[in-house]
Scaffold this motif. Structure first.
Motif, PDB file in Angstrom:
ATOM      1  N   ARG A  92       0.847  -1.194   0.000  1.00 44.50           N
ATOM      2  CA  ARG A  92       0.000   0.000   0.000  1.00 44.50           C
ATOM      3  C   ARG A  92       0.880   1.239   0.000  1.00 44.50           C
ATOM      4  O   ARG A  92       1.815   1.344   0.777  1.00 44.50           O
ATOM      5  CB  ARG A  92      -0.882  -0.019   1.253  1.00 44.50           C
ATOM      6  CG  ARG A  92      -1.990   0.986   1.264  1.00 44.50           C
ATOM      7  CD  ARG A  92      -2.857   0.782   2.498  1.00 44.50           C
ATOM      8  NE  ARG A  92      -2.034   0.760   3.699  1.00 44.50           N
ATOM      9  CZ  ARG A  92      -2.189   1.575   4.724  1.00 44.50           C
ATOM     10  NH1 ARG A  92      -3.152   2.457   4.726  1.00 44.50           N
ATOM     11  NH2 ARG A  92      -1.419   1.510   5.772  1.00 44.50           N
ATOM     12  N   ALA A  93       0.562   2.163  -0.917  1.00 45.12           N
ATOM     13  CA  ALA A  93       1.369   3.387  -1.033  1.00 45.12           C
ATOM     14  C   ALA A  93       1.242   4.246   0.226  1.00 45.12           C
ATOM     15  O   ALA A  93       0.202   4.267   0.874  1.00 45.12           O
ATOM     16  CB  ALA A  93       0.934   4.182  -2.258  1.00 45.12           C
ATOM     17  N   GLY A  94       2.331   4.934   0.562  1.00 46.37           N
ATOM     18  CA  GLY A  94       2.327   5.841   1.711  1.00 46.37           C
ATOM     19  C   GLY A  94       3.689   5.881   2.382  1.00 46.37           C
ATOM     20  O   GLY A  94       4.652   5.274   1.917  1.00 46.37           O
ATOM     21  N   PHE A  95       3.750   6.624   3.480  1.00 47.00           N
ATOM     22  CA  PHE A  95       4.957   6.726   4.287  1.00 47.00           C
ATOM     23  C   PHE A  95       4.732   5.950   5.574  1.00 47.00           C
ATOM     24  O   PHE A  95       3.676   6.085   6.210  1.00 47.00           O
ATOM     25  CB  PHE A  95       5.275   8.185   4.619  1.00 47.00           C
ATOM     26  CG  PHE A  95       5.755   8.967   3.432  1.00 47.00           C
ATOM     27  CD1 PHE A  95       7.095   9.002   3.113  1.00 47.00           C
ATOM     28  CD2 PHE A  95       4.854   9.664   2.643  1.00 47.00           C
ATOM     29  CE1 PHE A  95       7.547   9.718   2.022  1.00 47.00           C
ATOM     30  CE2 PHE A  95       5.291  10.389   1.550  1.00 47.00           C
ATOM     31  CZ  PHE A  95       6.647  10.418   1.233  1.00 47.00           C
ATOM     32  N   PHE A  96       5.725   5.172   5.967  1.00 42.24           N
ATOM     33  CA  PHE A  96       5.621   4.363   7.171  1.00 42.24           C
ATOM     34  C   PHE A  96       6.901   4.521   7.979  1.00 42.24           C
ATOM     35  O   PHE A  96       7.997   4.464   7.435  1.00 42.24           O
ATOM     36  CB  PHE A  96       5.396   2.893   6.813  1.00 42.24           C
ATOM     37  CG  PHE A  96       4.166   2.668   5.982  1.00 42.24           C
ATOM     38  CD1 PHE A  96       2.928   2.534   6.575  1.00 42.24           C
ATOM     39  CD2 PHE A  96       4.249   2.631   4.595  1.00 42.24           C
ATOM     40  CE1 PHE A  96       1.793   2.346   5.807  1.00 42.24           C
ATOM     41  CE2 PHE A  96       3.123   2.448   3.815  1.00 42.24           C
ATOM     42  CZ  PHE A  96       1.889   2.315   4.427  1.00 42.24           C
ATOM     43  N   ASP A  97       6.737   4.718   9.280  1.00 41.29           N
ATOM     44  CA  ASP A  97       7.866   4.831  10.193  1.00 41.29           C
ATOM     45  C   ASP A  97       7.900   3.610  11.094  1.00 41.29           C
ATOM     46  O   ASP A  97       6.861   3.076  11.483  1.00 41.29           O
ATOM     47  CB  ASP A  97       7.751   6.088  11.056  1.00 41.29           C
ATOM     48  CG  ASP A  97       7.904   7.355  10.237  1.00 41.29           C
ATOM     49  OD1 ASP A  97       8.786   7.381   9.367  1.00 41.29           O
ATOM     50  OD2 ASP A  97       7.141   8.311  10.464  1.00 41.29           O
ATOM     51  N   GLY A  98       9.091   3.171  11.407  1.00 42.17           N
ATOM     52  CA  GLY A  98       9.256   2.036  12.297  1.00 42.17           C
ATOM     53  C   GLY A  98      10.580   2.131  13.017  1.00 42.17           C
ATOM     54  O   GLY A  98      11.324   3.105  12.863  1.00 42.17           O
ATOM     55  N   GLU A  99      10.881   1.108  13.766  1.00 43.16           N
ATOM     56  CA  GLU A  99      12.134   1.046  14.511  1.00 43.16           C
ATOM     57  C   GLU A  99      12.672  -0.365  14.474  1.00 43.16           C
ATOM     58  O   GLU A  99      11.906  -1.331  14.401  1.00 43.16           O
ATOM     59  CB  GLU A  99      11.919   1.440  15.977  1.00 43.16           C
ATOM     60  CG  GLU A  99      11.521   2.865  16.193  1.00 43.16           C
ATOM     61  CD  GLU A  99      11.269   3.177  17.655  1.00 43.16           C
ATOM     62  OE1 GLU A  99      10.992   2.235  18.438  1.00 43.16           O
ATOM     63  OE2 GLU A  99      11.348   4.345  18.024  1.00 43.16           O
ATOM     64  N   ILE A 100      13.972  -0.454  14.518  1.00 45.94           N
ATOM     65  CA  ILE A 100      14.638  -1.736  14.679  1.00 45.94           C
ATOM     66  C   ILE A 100      15.362  -1.670  16.014  1.00 45.94           C
ATOM     67  O   ILE A 100      16.202  -0.791  16.228  1.00 45.94           O
ATOM     68  CB  ILE A 100      15.623  -2.008  13.537  1.00 45.94           C
ATOM     69  CG1 ILE A 100      14.861  -2.100  12.216  1.00 45.94           C
ATOM     70  CG2 ILE A 100      16.417  -3.275  13.801  1.00 45.94           C
ATOM     71  CD1 ILE A 100      15.744  -2.170  11.006  1.00 45.94           C
TER      72      ILE A 100
END
Length: 157
Positions: A92-100
């Motif tokens: 799905r198109a868009g911006f996604f933030d995460g963490e490792i």
């Protein structure tokens, strides 16, 4: 009398003292950015360093369903590094933030002190829509229409 007590308790003190081996953690790069199209995946490398002298166990976990990690855990020797593959996927198109989250700790025996260290690597994922193949014929038709209109205007003058 005090010396006799000291000599008597010395072996016990030595056994209880044990050892403490500290691990040091280094992670590179300090952040990750991905740019990909819908339905595809892109991989990057994350290097985990054990800057300490003692062997340690590492663990790598991702906070987003768009991020996969391999390997997720393992052992790393003193003054050694391990490269992990971080893969971003998206439907799905868009911006996604995460963490490792990266953690490093030394396994302890009954007479050792255990120390665990951690680091968080921010991740930014940009997923764009896949280019539609129908836009190519439409572009050709529109270009042809512009050329024909221009030619018609030129010959009517």
């Amino acid at each position: 009398m005090n010396i006799a007590r000291l000599i008597y308790f010395f072996p016990f003190l030595f056994a209880l003292a044990g050892s403490a081996a500290a691990a040091g953690l280094g992670v590179s790069p300090s952040s990750l950015e991905f740019s990909l199209e819908e339905g595809s995946e892109v991989s990057r490398q994350l290097v985990v360093y054990n800057t300490g002298e003692a062997p340690a166990e590492f663990s790598i976990t991702a906070s987003s369903r768009h991020i996969r990690v391999w390997p997720e855990s393992g052992k790393i020797g003193g003054r050694e590094a391990v490269a992990a593959r971080i893969t971003a996927t998206g439907n799905r198109a868009g911006f996604f933030d995460g963490e490792i989250a990266v953690s490093l700790g030394n396994p302890s025996a009954w007479n050792e002190v255990s120390l665990s260290l951690g680091s968080v690597v921010p991740v930014r994922i940009k997923i764009t829509k896949t280019a539609a193949y129908a836009s190519v014929p439409v572009g050709i038709l529109v270009s042809a229409a512009v050329v024909v209109t221009g030619l018609a205007a030129y010959y009517t003058l």
